[in-house]
Design a protein around this motif. Structure first.
Motif, PDB file in Angstrom:
ATOM      1  N   HIS A   1      -3.045   4.247  -4.012  1.00 44.23           N
ATOM      2  CA  HIS A   1      -3.655   5.150  -4.848  1.00 44.23           C
ATOM      3  C   HIS A   1      -3.551   4.543  -7.052  1.00 44.23           C
ATOM      4  N   MET A   2      -2.481   4.272  -6.818  1.00 47.16           N
ATOM      5  CA  MET A   2      -2.309   4.015  -8.446  1.00 47.16           C
ATOM      6  C   MET A   2      -2.111   3.392  -9.101  1.00 47.16           C
ATOM      7  N   HIS A   3      -2.599   2.125  -8.371  1.00 43.61           N
ATOM      8  CA  HIS A   3      -2.958   0.819  -8.308  1.00 43.61           C
ATOM      9  C   HIS A   3      -4.082   0.233  -9.395  1.00 43.61           C
ATOM     10  N   ALA A   4      -5.312   1.118  -9.205  1.00 47.10           N
ATOM     11  CA  ALA A   4      -6.454   1.069 -10.171  1.00 47.10           C
ATOM     12  C   ALA A   4      -6.191   1.326 -12.425  1.00 47.10           C
ATOM     13  N   ARG A   5      -5.684   2.314 -12.005  1.00 43.14           N
ATOM     14  CA  ARG A   5      -5.283   3.649 -13.347  1.00 43.14           C
ATOM     15  C   ARG A   5      -4.158   2.635 -14.437  1.00 43.14           C
ATOM     16  N   PHE A   6      -3.122   2.284 -13.532  1.00 44.61           N
ATOM     17  CA  PHE A   6      -1.527   1.869 -14.383  1.00 44.61           C
ATOM     18  C   PHE A   6      -2.238   0.556 -15.032  1.00 44.61           C
TER      19      PHE A   6
END
Length: 370
Positions: free
Chosen positions: A82-87
């Motif tokens: 769930h953190m892939h896109a933002r980072f």
């Protein structure tokens, strides 16, 4: 770029990062240099920077500071799904290249945004499909594409593991569940053999078998129909005995790869043909993470487009979303036909020796009960 090595930050220091990615950087030192670690765990940062002689470390709150510091050329995203896109988007907008673990994002929409930002900024984005550089899988693809088993008619796979209760892979909010975590391997392998998206998918899922599957599916069974009446099936589970195998059956022969998706075991490929003895190819355990880092660094240094690009990540998520829709509706789901996609070849194979099986571990546990 003028440098002869790409400077990386490893973002996220969970199980896969500590047991495979960090040792992989040691095997990629000819054209890659790990200069920074990013984690919200101070003890992880302290002990692992010392172990791997990494110069800098940053908390997640200082991530953007790192991106604009000029210290790194690329980041390896090894965070929960769930953190892939933002980072990733933050890095691309800062002009930093990104090697992101699969799945690329939690949904197609986010993955397309990531791809668009990469195109606009010129910062490269590669999905971390390590098996696109692993010789056993590439040999199977070469045999099939050369017509040595006739016309490929169907693909079947099983991938299962007994995940520990409470492991992040059972956390729905963080993108857990067997479809995102291990099913994506089966989907990507199938697309590699058929060279296209399926035309239609149908799937069943089971949840609540035990405490490990209260939030996410415990098991999924998927059927995919491709052009020309070709078929593919796979089952993935978080509560089954460990298994990772696929079979590819053609009109005149078949292939079977054992330990097909693993990075810590030997692999065996069986090639059978009508009226001929079975050929057996054995592949010793090797590092699968160093090669993908070497490959991405080469793409950056020589301004090449990665074969395992953002589009590959988007396509797998299109299949995942169709599977999820089928489970919910209990009906087949059609996908929009696309032109032939990129596929790996044996020329991409990169070998690096197996890494330390027992690296320094800080605040992590094995995800599997085995």
């Amino acid at each position: 770029m003028a440098r002869d090595k790409v400077r990386y930050a490893l973002v996220g220091l969970g199980h896969i990062a500590q047991t495979a990615v960090l040792p992989g950087f040691v095997n990629a030192k000819n054209n890659s240099e790990l200069v920074a670690l990013v984690s919200g765990d101070e003890e992880k940062r302290e002990k692992l920077t010392k172990k791997y002689q990494v110069e800098y470390s940053f908390d997640y709150s200082d991530y953007r500071k790192l991106l604009y510091s000029g210290l790194v050329d690329a980041v390896y995203i090894s965070l929960p799904n769930h953190m892939h896109a933002r980072f990733t988007v933050d890095a691309l907008q800062a002009g930093v290249h990104v090697l992101c673990e699969k799945p690329l994002a939690m949904n197609v929409e986010d993955a397309k945004v990531m791809a668009q930002v990469s195109e606009v900024t010129g910062s490269k984005l590669m999905t971390a499909y390590r098996l696109h550089f692993q010789r056993a899988n590439l040999k199977a693809l070469e045999i099939a594409r050369a017509g040595q088993i006739g016309d490929v008619r169907f693909f079947n796979s099983i991938f299962s593991m007994r995940v520990k209760e409470g492991n992040i892979r059972t956390d729905k909010r963080r993108g857990g569940g067997p479809l995102f975590d291990i099913g994506i391997y089966c989907i990507n392998a199938t697309r590699s053999f058929f060279g296209e998206l399926p035309e239609q998918v149908f799937a069943f899922a089971n949840q609540g078998f035990d405490k490990r599957s209260l939030e996410v599916d415990e098991m999924l069974s998927v059927v995919m129909k491709f052009s020309g009446g070709r078929m593919a099936t796979f089952i993935v589970s978080f509560a089954g005995n460990h298994q990772a195998v696929y079979d590819v059956v053609g009109t005149t022969g078949c292939l079977r790869l054992e330990n097909a998706y693993e990075y810590y075991n030997d692999m065996t490929l069986y090639y059978s043909k009508l009226s001929a003895p079975t050929r057996t190819y054995k592949y010793k355990k090797s590092d699968q993470f160093g090669p993908e880092i070497v490959y991405f660094s080469d793409c950056i240094l020589n301004n090449k487009t990665p074969e395992t690009n953002a589009t590959e990540g988007v396509l797998d998520l299109m299949v995942i979303e169709a599977i999820m829709q089928s489970v919910k509706s209990r009906k087949p789901v059609n996908l929009t036909a696309l032109s032939k996609t990129l596929h790996p070849t044996l020329k991409q194979a990169i070998h690096r020796p197996a890494v330390d099986n027992k690296p320094v571990r800080v605040h992590i546990e094995n995800p599997s009960m085995d």
